[in-house]
Design a protein around this motif. Structure first.
Motif, PDB file in Angstrom:
ATOM      1  N   GLY A  89      69.282  61.073  10.756  1.00 29.18           N
ATOM      2  CA  GLY A  89      68.457  61.361  11.808  1.00 29.18           C
ATOM      3  C   GLY A  89      67.240  62.162  11.430  1.00 29.18           C
ATOM      4  N   VAL A  90      67.358  62.870  10.165  1.00 35.26           N
ATOM      5  CA  VAL A  90      66.363  63.890   9.622  1.00 35.26           C
ATOM      6  C   VAL A  90      65.205  62.940   9.432  1.00 35.26           C
ATOM      7  N   PHE A  91      65.196  61.541   8.851  1.00 37.50           N
ATOM      8  CA  PHE A  91      64.201  60.781   8.478  1.00 37.50           C
ATOM      9  C   PHE A  91      63.726  60.065   9.679  1.00 37.50           C
ATOM     10  N   ALA A  92      64.595  59.601  10.767  1.00 40.16           N
ATOM     11  CA  ALA A  92      63.845  59.130  12.101  1.00 40.16           C
ATOM     12  C   ALA A  92      63.075  60.173  12.638  1.00 40.16           C
ATOM     13  N   VAL A  93      63.347  61.523  12.857  1.00 44.38           N
ATOM     14  CA  VAL A  93      62.557  62.601  13.285  1.00 44.38           C
ATOM     15  C   VAL A  93      61.272  62.776  12.341  1.00 44.38           C
ATOM     16  N   ARG A  94      61.470  62.734  11.075  1.00 47.26           N
ATOM     17  CA  ARG A  94      60.134  62.825  10.378  1.00 47.26           C
ATOM     18  C   ARG A  94      59.122  61.562  10.360  1.00 47.26           C
ATOM     19  N   GLN A  95      59.606  60.384  10.830  1.00 50.20           N
ATOM     20  CA  GLN A  95      58.837  59.284  10.958  1.00 50.20           C
ATOM     21  C   GLN A  95      58.085  59.325  12.339  1.00 50.20           C
ATOM     22  N   GLY A  96      58.323  60.227  13.180  1.00 48.93           N
ATOM     23  CA  GLY A  96      57.626  60.108  14.543  1.00 48.93           C
ATOM     24  C   GLY A  96      56.315  60.281  14.523  1.00 48.93           C
ATOM     25  N   PRO A  97      55.900  61.338  14.046  1.00 44.86           N
ATOM     26  CA  PRO A  97      54.449  61.547  13.924  1.00 44.86           C
ATOM     27  C   PRO A  97      53.521  60.476  13.003  1.00 44.86           C
ATOM     28  N   PRO A  98      53.909  59.879  11.816  1.00 49.12           N
ATOM     29  CA  PRO A  98      53.283  59.025  11.286  1.00 49.12           C
ATOM     30  C   PRO A  98      53.516  57.678  12.105  1.00 49.12           C
ATOM     31  N   LEU A  99      54.490  57.458  12.775  1.00 51.36           N
ATOM     32  CA  LEU A  99      54.513  56.241  13.741  1.00 51.36           C
ATOM     33  C   LEU A  99      53.323  56.378  14.758  1.00 51.36           C
ATOM     34  N   ALA A 100      53.374  57.686  15.157  1.00 51.21           N
ATOM     35  CA  ALA A 100      52.612  57.709  16.409  1.00 51.21           C
ATOM     36  C   ALA A 100      51.107  57.651  16.019  1.00 51.21           C
TER      37      ALA A 100
ATOM     38  N   LYS B  45      47.727  54.040   7.977  1.00 47.10           N
ATOM     39  CA  LYS B  45      48.005  54.811   6.827  1.00 47.10           C
ATOM     40  C   LYS B  45      49.412  54.913   6.428  1.00 47.10           C
ATOM     41  N   PRO B  46      49.529  54.725   5.049  1.00 47.19           N
ATOM     42  CA  PRO B  46      51.049  54.789   4.435  1.00 47.19           C
ATOM     43  C   PRO B  46      51.563  56.067   4.617  1.00 47.19           C
ATOM     44  N   PHE B  47      52.891  56.320   4.799  1.00 46.73           N
ATOM     45  CA  PHE B  47      53.803  57.194   4.730  1.00 46.73           C
ATOM     46  C   PHE B  47      54.853  57.315   3.976  1.00 46.73           C
ATOM     47  N   GLN B  48      55.195  58.084   3.049  1.00 47.26           N
ATOM     48  CA  GLN B  48      56.056  58.487   2.004  1.00 47.26           C
ATOM     49  C   GLN B  48      57.003  59.777   2.395  1.00 47.26           C
ATOM     50  N   PRO B  49      58.322  59.030   2.900  1.00 43.96           N
ATOM     51  CA  PRO B  49      59.343  60.200   3.204  1.00 43.96           C
ATOM     52  C   PRO B  49      59.540  61.177   1.877  1.00 43.96           C
ATOM     53  N   GLN B  50      60.088  62.398   2.198  1.00 41.57           N
ATOM     54  CA  GLN B  50      60.643  63.214   1.297  1.00 41.57           C
ATOM     55  C   GLN B  50      61.833  62.723   0.613  1.00 41.57           C
ATOM     56  N   LYS B  51      62.033  63.169  -0.702  1.00 38.13           N
ATOM     57  CA  LYS B  51      62.977  62.424  -1.508  1.00 38.13           C
ATOM     58  C   LYS B  51      64.158  62.960  -1.389  1.00 38.13           C
TER      59      LYS B  51
ATOM     60  N   ASP C 129      55.352  50.760   4.064  1.00 43.52           N
ATOM     61  CA  ASP C 129      55.252  52.212   4.016  1.00 43.52           C
ATOM     62  C   ASP C 129      54.337  52.548   5.329  1.00 43.52           C
ATOM     63  N   THR C 130      53.692  51.677   5.766  1.00 43.44           N
ATOM     64  CA  THR C 130      52.990  52.060   7.011  1.00 43.44           C
ATOM     65  C   THR C 130      53.877  52.000   8.598  1.00 43.44           C
ATOM     66  N   LEU C 131      55.305  51.596   8.155  1.00 48.89           N
ATOM     67  CA  LEU C 131      55.964  51.450   9.397  1.00 48.89           C
ATOM     68  C   LEU C 131      55.738  50.188  10.158  1.00 48.89           C
ATOM     69  N   GLN C 132      54.882  49.156   9.659  1.00 44.45           N
ATOM     70  CA  GLN C 132      54.686  47.973  10.147  1.00 44.45           C
ATOM     71  C   GLN C 132      55.701  47.017   9.393  1.00 44.45           C
ATOM     72  N   THR C 133      56.379  45.989  10.288  1.00 45.89           N
ATOM     73  CA  THR C 133      57.281  45.197   9.650  1.00 45.89           C
ATOM     74  C   THR C 133      56.478  44.130   8.557  1.00 45.89           C
ATOM     75  N   GLU C 134      57.143  43.567   7.653  1.00 49.58           N
ATOM     76  CA  GLU C 134      56.700  42.987   6.534  1.00 49.58           C
ATOM     77  C   GLU C 134      56.145  41.575   7.104  1.00 49.58           C
ATOM     78  N   SER C 135      56.526  41.389   8.463  1.00 48.89           N
ATOM     79  CA  SER C 135      56.470  39.884   9.100  1.00 48.89           C
ATOM     80  C   SER C 135      55.185  39.910   9.909  1.00 48.89           C
TER      81      SER C 135
END
Length: 756
Positions: free
Chosen positions: A310-321, A334-340, A282-288
């Motif tokens: 696409g909405v999830f890809a857009v929302r992942q931009g800020p936490p990924l950065a 930091k972990p990121f939790q998307p909306q349900k 959930d940090t968007l780091q790979t498990e490996s």
């Protein structure tokens, strides 16, 4: 290009120009991290926004309205833009393997490349279906389909495989557009029929029942044939079969289902799910691998699985950065939790849309206007870029991972030595140049890899030596492409005289930095240069590399020529036709690029022209009797033509409308965006008869535009000119044109006459 005093300490490489990565670029642009450099690797300069793609297909949006210009966005963010395709990840050596350039080293890497259709799972699908994903490649396929539909005579059947939101929305958009095209051409739209296929028993399985019923009603009202509950298991030319034995004759088949990760990910050692998508925390780091991130469709965030939207890809931009930033600075991500649940806005092609969020449901033309407003606002953030102020500060070593790196960073900009103390270190150079393989020639006695003070060359009997030099600073952030352009530009004078290039000696300036980063810049730049030199049969025999604020490169080139066959500037003859082999406009285009005022595809076209060699063009011109030739470079087309008329004792007529112009150059020149060398070149207007008559002609400013790695300007006997142009075009110089003619010298002091 943005120039900074900060030495590079960490390289973050972004693979792919997806929705998450455009958010990363924008976030780093607004808040850069000192010492951290971004590089974007993407094979396409313009990336589509998936939310507007159906509207583009339906004809509601232009290409530029629904595509993000990655070239401009990268320039705005101070990121290097490498237009190439990643095909591998060497995690052991921390390098990205690319299709058409040397490997790119990284400290952190993020993957946002969308998904790839698994058409190979269905016999015939790879040969006979049009895949919608990867989405960046869809435009060319759609335009081809649109052209075929427009010229098709008689009934036409189109099938879409995939009844999720993407397939349904695309089918309705195509139907709306094609029926309008048929009406506009006086054809009966009832000749078009549309079929929707899916193995699932219902439409839009991830949406609520109200949405499904609304779209089912819309599809039936629009006479779309729906075939659910049976998987497509075979495709042939014009034919589709399902597992229940049904058979359909179809003229076009689009594939909007069964997408997965690209095959090359399987060789990276990263943990993938059954669909080939990268398993992430959930940090968007790979498990490996903590230093490899992933986002968008290619990522499977295992603790928070979500639909590929696409909405999830857009929302992942800020936490990924933010997490890339934190990791680069040695902090914990930091972990990121998307909306349900999320807002889904799905159009029906005809400026009508259906909205849902959870169990809520809305529909109507007002919903489409709401969607249009949301989409345009999103695009404005990435295409309407504000000017950024340059800042200069003392070195910030927060991104340094150890004291040695911090020390190198401080010494990289503080109290720099001059003279030989400004050279790049021998260890760095030997590593960077050790992998280069310049061609070997029998007439090179001592060359690049011989530890001597100078190169030693032989001059064959009956040959004369041509010697020329060129040098300029980088105008793009890709050192590999810059190296190719610089080498090609430097060879131009040699080819223009009809010579064979023999050897080249390089002179380079490389920005200050820690050794590993300087080494890679030298390697990337010289790899590009050596490719060009080798293709020309020219051996790199040595050079000098020093430190400076900006990247720069030049070459001293030696050539060999028969002294009786020299093409010189003084060989123009009255009655000859003037031929130009490449389009002009590089000066204004790159001035606009620096202001974020040039479209990325214009820069792509300019670079494609700039890396094209003049060697075969020069040989062709010589075969058709050219005795006067020059390459069009810094003085612009008019300046070089004036240079030719004076020693030749002739005048010339220049046809403005016949001059080939690079895409976008007329637009940027009309905006008054011109090269810094333009004012000096404009002084040559005194060589034009009645020049006041032409100042408002749209082509007029471009005849003064300075060129980098421009084409050849030559005169050919009039009776051979048309055949010469035809052969040059066949050789790969497609815009070659006759742009004027040579006339006897008149009484007027001005040698150039302009015509429309």
């Amino acid at each position: 290009m943005k120039v900074t005093e900060q030495p590079v300490l960490r390289d973050i490489v972004l693979i792919g120009g997806g929705h998450s990565h455009v958010g990363v670029l924008k976030r780093f642009a607004m808040k850069p991290v000192p010492g951290v450099r971004l590089t974007l690797i993407c094979r396409d300069t313009h990336t589509p926004y998936s939310g507007m793609l159906p509207g583009y297909v339906a004809g509601h949006y232009s290409y530029d309205e629904c595509h993000i210009d990655l070239s401009n966005l990268a320039e705005f963010a101070g990121a290097r833009f490498y237009r190439d395709e990643a095909i591998g990840l060497d995690r052991t050596n921390r390098r990205i393997i690319c299709r058409g350039r040397p490997p790119v080293p990284y400290d952190l890497v993020s993957i946002n490349i969308g998904s790839t259709p698994r058409v190979n799972e269905v016999p015939g699908a790879s040969e006979h279906a049009v895949p919608v994903k990867p989405i960046h490649g869809f435009n060319a396929r759609w335009l081809n389909l649109l052209e075929r539909a427009q010229t098709h005579e008689g009934p036409m059947s189109i099938g879409v495989v995939g009844a999720g939101a993407g397939g349904v929305e695309l089918l309705l958009a195509m139907q709306y557009r094609l029926q309008n095209e048929y009406r506009a051409r006086g054809k009966d739209p009832k000749q078009l029929s549309f079929h929707l296929f899916d193995q699932a028993p219902e439409l839009l399985p991830t949406h609520n029942d109200k949405v499904r019923k609304a779209f089912e009603a819309t599809l039936r009202k629009r006479n779309v044939h729906i075939h659910l509950g049976s998987a497509v298991n075979q495709l042939e030319a014009g034919h589709l079969g399902t597992e229940t034995g049904q058979s359909f004759d179809l003229d076009e088949i689009l594939w909007v289902t069964r997408a997965g990760g690209p095959e090359w990910l399987r060789n990276t050692g990263l943990d993938l799910d059954e669909g080939g998508f990268i398993r992430c925390r959930d940090t968007l780091q790979t498990e490996s691998d903590d230093d490899v991130f992933a986002a968008g469709d290619i990522a499977n965030v295992v603790d928070h699985p979500r639909e590929k939207a696409g909405v999830f890809a857009v929302r992942q931009g800020p936490p990924l950065a933010d997490n890339l930033r934190r990791r680069a600075l040695g902090k914990e991500p930091k972990p990121f939790q998307p909306q349900k649940d999320w807002l889904a806005l799905i159009s029906t092609g005809d400026k009508y849309a259906i909205a849902s969020r959870g169990d809520r449901f809305f529909k109507g033309r007002l919903v489409w206007r709401w969607k249009d407003w949301i989409d345009r606002r999103f695009m404005k953030k990435f295409n309407d870029l504000p000017p950024m102020e340059e800042s200069s500060t003392l070195p910030d070593t927060a991104a340094a991972q150890n004291p040695e790196e911090a020390s190198q960073a401080i010494s990289a900009v503080a109290m720099r030595c001059g003279g030989c103390g400004a050279k790049v270190g021998s260890t760095v150079l030997s590593r960077a140049l050790g992998e280069l393989r310049p061609i070997e020639r029998d007439d090179i006695l001592v060359g690049l890899h011989a530890p001597d003070d100078a190169a030693v060359l032989k001059v064959p009997p009956g040959k004369a030596v041509v010697h020329t030099v060129d040098f300029f600073r980088a105008f793009i952030d890709d050192p590999y492409v810059f190296g190719k352009v610089a080498a090609n530009h430097s060879l131009g004078d040699c080819f223009a005289m009809g010579a064979e290039a023999q050897s080249a000696t390089a002179v380079a300036t490389v920005p200050y930095g820690i050794e590993s980063k300087v080494e890679d810049v030298v390697f990337q730049m010289m790899s590009g240069a050596v490719e060009v030199l080798n293709e020309a049969g020219c051996a790199l025999v040595g050079g000098h590399t020093g430190e400076g604020r900006e990247l720069a490169l030049g070459f001293a080139v030696n050539g060999l020529i028969d002294p009786n066959e020299v093409m010189s500037k003084g060989g123009l003859k009255a009655g000859d036709k003037l031929i130009l082999t490449k389009a002009i406009g590089t000066g204004t285009l790159f001035a606009a690029h620096a202001r974020l005022a040039a479209r990325g595809r214009w820069i792509d076209a300019a670079l494609e022209s700039m890396v094209q060699s003049n060697l075969e063009a020069a040989r062709c011109l010589r075969r058709y009797g050219a005795q006067a030739c020059t390459d069009v470079t810094g003085f612009g087309l008019l300046g070089h033509l004036v240079e030719m008329t004076r020693p030749s004792g002739v005048d010339a007529i220049l046809n403005l409308s016949a001059i080939p112009i690079l895409p976008g150059a007329a637009e940027t020149a009309a905006e008054g965006i011109l090269s810094s060398l333009q004012p000096a070149n404009i002084r040559l207007r005194r060589g034009i008869k009645d020049q006041d008559r032409w100042v408002d002609h749209p082509q007029y400013p471009l005849i003064f535009d300075p060129q980098t790695a421009g084409g050849l300007l030559a005169s050919v006997p009039a009776d051979k000119a048309d055949a010469c142009v035809a052969e040059l075009r066949a050789l790969g110089y497609p815009v070659t044109a006759i742009i004027g003619e040579v006339t006897p010298q008149g009484d007027a002091i001005e040698p150039i006459t302009l015509r429309d």
